[in-house]
Enzyme design. Sequence first.
Site, mmCIF file in Angstrom:
data_model
loop_
_atom_site.group_PDB
_atom_site.id
_atom_site.type_symbol
_atom_site.label_atom_id
_atom_site.label_comp_id
_atom_site.label_asym_id
_atom_site.label_seq_id
_atom_site.Cartn_x
_atom_site.Cartn_y
_atom_site.Cartn_z
ATOM 1 N N ARG A 237 0.911 -1.311 -0.153
ATOM 2 C CA ARG A 237 0.381 0.265 -0.028
ATOM 3 C C ARG A 237 1.265 1.495 -0.149
ATOM 4 O O ARG A 237 0.526 2.198 0.469
ATOM 5 C CB ARG A 237 -1.019 -0.441 0.636
ATOM 6 C CG ARG A 237 -2.368 -1.359 1.395
ATOM 7 C CD ARG A 237 -2.748 -0.963 0.352
ATOM 8 N NE ARG A 237 -4.314 -0.133 0.309
ATOM 9 C CZ ARG A 237 -5.148 -0.871 1.322
ATOM 10 N NH1 ARG A 237 -5.245 -1.992 1.382
ATOM 11 N NH2 ARG A 237 -5.896 0.408 1.087
ATOM 12 N N ARG B 252 -3.734 6.806 0.103
ATOM 13 C CA ARG B 252 -4.117 7.988 0.468
ATOM 14 C C ARG B 252 -3.256 9.151 1.729
ATOM 15 O O ARG B 252 -3.308 10.087 2.432
ATOM 16 C CB ARG B 252 -5.248 7.951 1.599
ATOM 17 C CG ARG B 252 -6.160 8.011 0.053
ATOM 18 C CD ARG B 252 -7.798 7.692 0.565
ATOM 19 N NE ARG B 252 -7.989 6.202 2.200
ATOM 20 C CZ ARG B 252 -8.899 5.821 2.264
ATOM 21 N NH1 ARG B 252 -10.102 6.346 1.723
ATOM 22 N NH2 ARG B 252 -8.745 4.570 3.036
ATOM 23 N N ARG C 258 -6.723 11.327 -6.816
ATOM 24 C CA ARG C 258 -7.959 10.385 -6.287
ATOM 25 C C ARG C 258 -9.406 12.090 -6.662
ATOM 26 O O ARG C 258 -10.208 11.456 -7.013
ATOM 27 C CB ARG C 258 -7.661 9.970 -5.386
ATOM 28 C CG ARG C 258 -8.988 9.796 -4.645
ATOM 29 C CD ARG C 258 -9.371 8.480 -5.239
ATOM 30 N NE ARG C 258 -10.304 7.764 -3.987
ATOM 31 C CZ ARG C 258 -11.371 7.781 -4.768
ATOM 32 N NH1 ARG C 258 -11.675 8.377 -5.689
ATOM 33 N NH2 ARG C 258 -12.506 6.552 -3.749
ATOM 34 N N ASP D 185 -6.777 -3.251 -7.393
ATOM 35 C CA ASP D 185 -7.235 -3.319 -5.799
ATOM 36 C C ASP D 185 -8.243 -4.697 -5.760
ATOM 37 O O ASP D 185 -8.066 -5.397 -7.382
ATOM 38 C CB ASP D 185 -8.387 -2.432 -5.564
ATOM 39 C CG ASP D 185 -8.826 -3.117 -3.950
ATOM 40 O OD1 ASP D 185 -8.154 -2.170 -3.712
ATOM 41 O OD2 ASP D 185 -9.784 -3.323 -3.865
ATOM 42 N N TYR E 128 -14.542 -11.586 1.034
ATOM 43 C CA TYR E 128 -15.552 -10.316 0.875
ATOM 44 C C TYR E 128 -16.603 -10.526 0.269
ATOM 45 O O TYR E 128 -17.676 -9.761 0.086
ATOM 46 C CB TYR E 128 -14.623 -9.206 -0.581
ATOM 47 C CG TYR E 128 -13.675 -8.528 0.562
ATOM 48 C CD1 TYR E 128 -14.006 -7.932 1.405
ATOM 49 C CD2 TYR E 128 -12.138 -9.192 0.947
ATOM 50 C CE1 TYR E 128 -13.010 -6.847 2.481
ATOM 51 C CE2 TYR E 128 -11.613 -8.543 1.265
ATOM 52 C CZ TYR E 128 -11.442 -7.345 2.222
ATOM 53 O OH TYR E 128 -10.621 -6.551 2.995
HETATM 54 O O1 CP3 Z 1 0.333 0.698 -2.751
HETATM 55 C C1 CP3 Z 1 -0.840 -0.408 -3.506
HETATM 56 O O2 CP3 Z 1 -0.018 -1.164 -2.782
HETATM 57 C C2 CP3 Z 1 -1.643 -0.338 -4.397
HETATM 58 C C3 CP3 Z 1 -2.447 -1.289 -4.705
HETATM 59 C C4 CP3 Z 1 -3.390 -1.835 -3.918
HETATM 60 C C5 CP3 Z 1 -4.643 -0.389 -3.229
HETATM 61 N N1 CP3 Z 1 -5.313 -2.112 -2.531
HETATM 62 C C6 CP3 Z 1 -5.072 0.065 -2.717
HETATM 63 C C7 CP3 Z 1 -6.151 0.753 -2.544
HETATM 64 C C8 CP3 Z 1 -3.031 -2.913 -3.462
HETATM 65 C C9 CP3 Z 1 -2.225 -3.972 -4.155
HETATM 66 C C10 CP3 Z 1 -4.772 -2.316 -2.719
HETATM 67 C C11 CP3 Z 1 -4.721 -4.394 -2.324
HETATM 68 C C12 CP3 Z 1 -6.096 -4.693 -1.111
HETATM 69 N N2 CP3 Z 1 -7.265 -4.384 -1.658
HETATM 70 C C13 CP3 Z 1 -6.251 -5.982 -0.775
HETATM 71 C C14 CP3 Z 1 -4.503 -6.896 0.113
HETATM 72 C C15 CP3 Z 1 -3.492 -5.887 0.987
HETATM 73 C C16 CP3 Z 1 -4.690 -5.248 2.155
HETATM 74 O O3 CP3 Z 1 -3.800 -3.911 2.831
HETATM 75 O O4 CP3 Z 1 -4.491 -6.411 3.263
HETATM 76 C C17 CP3 Z 1 -7.730 -5.549 0.375
HETATM 77 C C18 CP3 Z 1 -7.982 -6.308 1.734
HETATM 78 C C19 CP3 Z 1 -7.936 -4.765 -0.165
HETATM 79 C C20 CP3 Z 1 -9.913 -4.542 0.315
HETATM 80 C C21 CP3 Z 1 -9.818 -3.132 0.312
HETATM 81 N N3 CP3 Z 1 -9.391 -1.916 -0.974
HETATM 82 C C22 CP3 Z 1 -10.050 -2.654 0.875
HETATM 83 C C23 CP3 Z 1 -10.390 -3.126 2.668
HETATM 84 C C24 CP3 Z 1 -10.233 -1.217 0.946
HETATM 85 C C25 CP3 Z 1 -11.258 0.394 1.728
HETATM 86 C C26 CP3 Z 1 -9.862 0.149 3.074
HETATM 87 C C27 CP3 Z 1 -9.963 2.295 2.525
HETATM 88 O O5 CP3 Z 1 -8.193 2.194 3.031
HETATM 89 O O6 CP3 Z 1 -10.254 2.649 2.398
HETATM 90 C C28 CP3 Z 1 -9.933 -0.690 -0.591
HETATM 91 C C29 CP3 Z 1 -9.925 0.427 -0.904
HETATM 92 C C30 CP3 Z 1 -8.136 1.046 -1.433
HETATM 93 N N4 CP3 Z 1 -7.179 0.009 -2.090
HETATM 94 C C31 CP3 Z 1 -7.791 2.378 -1.332
HETATM 95 C C32 CP3 Z 1 -6.615 2.002 -1.989
HETATM 96 C C33 CP3 Z 1 -4.925 3.670 -2.636
HETATM 97 C C34 CP3 Z 1 -8.361 3.469 -0.506
HETATM 98 C C35 CP3 Z 1 -9.569 4.114 -1.306
HETATM 99 C C36 CP3 Z 1 -9.379 5.431 -1.939
HETATM 100 O O7 CP3 Z 1 -8.395 5.979 -1.851
HETATM 101 O O8 CP3 Z 1 -10.863 6.147 -1.985
#
Ligand code: CP3
Length: 341
Positions: free
Chosen positions: A22, A26, A35, A72, A148
């Site tokens: 990640r 943000r 974003r 994602d 999920y």
């Molecule tokens: O830098 C990176 O790793 C970029 C790509 C990336 C994202 N999500 C971007 C993201 C990767 C590799 C993921 C993986 C991901 N997504 C996982 C596995 C890793 C982990 O953290 O356990 C999981 C469980 C998800 C599912 C997911 N996506 C959730 C639970 C959420 C919401 C949580 C939140 O922070 O709001 C997301 C959203 C998400 N995925 C964001 C980003 C940058 C935030 C969304 C936004 O900017 O509005």
Amino acid sequence: MKTLLQALRGEVPARPPIWLMRQAGRYLPEYRALRAHAKNFIEFCLTPDLAIEVTLQPVRRFGMDAAILFADILLVPHALGQKVAFVEGEGPRLEPIRTATALAQLSDSQFAATLAPVMQTIAGVRSQFPADVTLIGFAGAPWTVATYMIEGEGGTDYEHCRRMMWSDPHLFSAIIDRLVDVTASYLIAQANAGAEALQLFDSWAGVVPAALFDIAVIEPTARIVKAVKTLHPDVPIIGFPRAAGSHLSRYAAQTGVNAVGVDHMTDLCAVRAGVPKGTTIQGNLDPVLLLAGGAAMDRETRRLLAAMQGHPFIFNLGHGVLQSTPTDHVARLVSLVGAGY
Ligand code: CP3
């Protein structure tokens, strides 16, 4: 020299490569600025110009050794036709799949077309990349994506999934099998497009009942690794079965992954002693310590480096970067790791 690929081949470069799960997100002001251009997160992920830029941001700012594709894990259920929404301030919401009828409504027919922009992002990133940086593609592992799909949200105690695994194993396996197939083809497409390494995120591996760990985590992962390696034997695969605890060595031995990602609850020295020779280790600074920074972070970083000296190692966190992490702590971490073992 691509130090990440060296480490994944089992070599030990003079300093370990570093990237952070990640790392695009943000906590970066430049991420938040971009974003703001997209109304919804899925659309943002599927717009190559934006996704390319966001993938490159942490490499540019901190000089990471790898970039992770900006996408994602929930794009996979979205591409199968399940309703997926990211609700501001709450996280993902999906229309849950808990019956054979609901599963039968998913379809592969638009899968590749829906995810085609991800492949454009990969090709675009590769064309603008510094020569020493590695592009990592990724997908969620079947179990984590299934949580999920079945629960309809994250952060629960996984009651619906666990009930299904115990009481309707046939339906559970049908969901996992479907995910094995599409995840393998998605990762193969990423490698075809130019991803140089791949990571499978099994973020919720830690909640699987012990007796079911093999069918939920190890076997599906092994099947995906085998399918990808058949076509791309030279693309290394990192498995991250978060909180797998006592199952981690078996996971490393039986899935065929080149590297295991380790969470911050697990002792790296014990992992080093338990994994097969040649398994690269990735991890595992506590993301909260990166957020806190200071002398404790410096000390712990040096301790991890010392513990992994002489073993193929990729420096990372034990889970993703937290949103309120100060960027100067990340810069400090990169410079500490850059000083070498
Ligand atoms: O830098 C990176 O790793 C970029 C790509 C990336 C994202 N999500 C971007 C993201 C990767 C590799 C993921 C993986 C991901 N997504 C996982 C596995 C890793 C982990 O953290 O356990 C999981 C469980 C998800 C599912 C997911 N996506 C959730 C639970 C959420 C919401 C949580 C939140 O922070 O709001 C997301 C959203 C998400 N995925 C964001 C980003 C940058 C935030 C969304 C936004 O900017 O509005």
